[in-house]
Scaffold this active site. Sequence first.
Site, short mmCIF file in Angstrom:
data_model
loop_
_atom_site.label_atom_id
_atom_site.label_comp_id
_atom_site.label_asym_id
_atom_site.label_seq_id
_atom_site.Cartn_x
_atom_site.Cartn_y
_atom_site.Cartn_z
N ARG A 60 0.84 -1.20 0.00
CA ARG A 60 0.00 0.00 0.00
C ARG A 60 0.88 1.26 0.00
NH1 ARG A 60 -1.83 1.01 4.24
NH2 ARG A 60 -0.91 -0.60 5.55
N LYS A 200 -8.62 -2.24 1.02
CA LYS A 200 -8.43 -1.32 2.14
C LYS A 200 -9.18 -0.01 1.94
CE LYS A 200 -6.04 -3.96 4.82
NZ LYS A 200 -6.73 -4.59 5.97
N THR A 244 -3.72 -14.14 10.89
CA THR A 244 -4.31 -15.14 10.00
C THR A 244 -4.01 -16.56 10.47
OG1 THR A 244 -4.19 -13.65 8.10
CG2 THR A 244 -4.34 -16.00 7.63
N ASP A 258 -9.45 -10.90 8.45
CA ASP A 258 -8.86 -9.56 8.42
C ASP A 258 -9.76 -8.42 8.88
OD1 ASP A 258 -6.54 -7.99 7.87
OD2 ASP A 258 -7.51 -7.27 6.04
N ARG A 324 1.69 -12.35 -1.70
CA ARG A 324 0.40 -12.77 -1.15
C ARG A 324 -0.38 -13.63 -2.14
NH1 ARG A 324 -1.66 -9.69 3.31
NH2 ARG A 324 -0.21 -8.06 3.98
#
Length: 532
Positions: A60, A200, A244, A258, A324
């Site tokens: 991000r 997000k 997680t 999450d 990821r």
Amino acid sequence: MDHGRVNPGFRLNDQGITGLGHIYYNALEPDLMQHALLAGEGVLGQGGTLLVTTGKHTGRSPKDKFVVRRPMTEHTIWWENNAPMAPDAFDALREDMVAHLKGRDVHVQDLFAGADPTMRLDVRMITELAWHGLFIRHLLRRPTRDELETFVPEFTVINCPSFKADPARHGCRSETVIAIDFQSRLVLIGGTEYAGENKKAVFTLLNYLLPEKGVMPMHCSANHALGNPVDAAVFFGLSGTGKTTLSADPARTLIGDDEHGWSDSGTFNFEGGCYAKTIHLSAEAEPQIHGTTTRFATVIENMVYDPETKALDFGDDSLTANMRCAYPLDAISNASATGLGGHPKNIIMLTCDAFGVLPPIARLTPAQAMYHFLSGFTSKVAGTERGVTEPEPTFSTCFGAPFMPRRPEVYGKLLQAKIASHGATCWLVNTGWTGGAYGTGKRMPIRATRALLAAALDGSLVEGAFRKDPNFGFDVPVAVEGVETRLLTPRDTWADGAAYDHQAAKLVQMFADNFAKYVAFIDEDVRAAAIG
């Protein structure tokens, strides 16, 4: 579905978007895979996965995220944490991005954010990249065909990675921009291919909207006892703390990994999928998550792979350590079909203490829980960033400051009220270091952490004896079956007790210095729980 025609209820011109190429409306996974592959956006991996890279942005860009400053947001946004954008700059950004999209194909997904129908947000995602459409289809919740017929978006997100923002014209910092306008109910994302910005951005919307409904939005994973949704637990934690991993307990049902809300009805997942880190992912330690990396339509992001066999290298972080995979929640066999649970009986706050000071588990009073929630402590370790030569504290309030548009006290007081109403037991769990700081000590044994959590969740831990921690004042169990007793007293694990005392005093002062900015906004009992 016909990907060239527009659903009667689908009007992009409501956002001033006209002159597009093909609009691929709510395409399903096989078509999204095909579009992505034909466009050269990714490579077909083992089992039918999609292997993609995101260029220079492998995470991000929090410094490029803005909220439009209007009268409606002037007194409700935490401006010290959220960069403002002027309305005319946002209008110019929207105009230029729409012009940039003319003649281009787009992929539209109409999705729900929130498993609770009474609290969900109906979101329209418009993406330039087909694989972004696939990603967000995994991560949010998918309406039925009947629900799509009457779908009306409450917010729209437009993601156009090929668009480059102009800081002088658009009031931003760089060519990358994430801009949220709560008045026009629009999010604009440009100049980054990192897919996490999509999810997000929606999380930020929910974090702003839900507190007005008395709902506590949480950056946490959640699970409940098998066959008993009432026995729920939530796990707050920043990246790398085990959020997680520890919630994916085969002995419990996974609600989500999450983002969740806590309403008057209980706990509910915001999402319909998982976005799991894959660095050092092991089939032995995490078989279900590992299994998704060869599952059809899983998005594999920024992983190195063999060019011939497409075998993934889980240890190669040359692209990024933040590699990821994204997959729907139903890929996990013990995942909840509803995404709903009861009011949390246990609240777990996870921290990775690289200083080797905190015990592996501690029971918190409600005031201490709010203190640690507002602190949001974890730590960086030497070698992770240039110039980091010893552990560095990281305090991210509410365990998710980058996604919190309102002031921290809003979320802290909501959590405090929920705990008081429903009597949750709160725990601080350290998954970091023991026997010394990073470089001297060793990582907390995962088997010990799992044993301690199991005892906390089944209620047996609260029945045992506790001691008062001399540094932080919380209660620490003195003995737990299956856990080496010495681990429960961190000072005893150090070769030099005086060195431990010095390190503990240093960490206590870091907590106190960080918390000073909240003292004027909190209740007296929380102030009394503050340390230092």
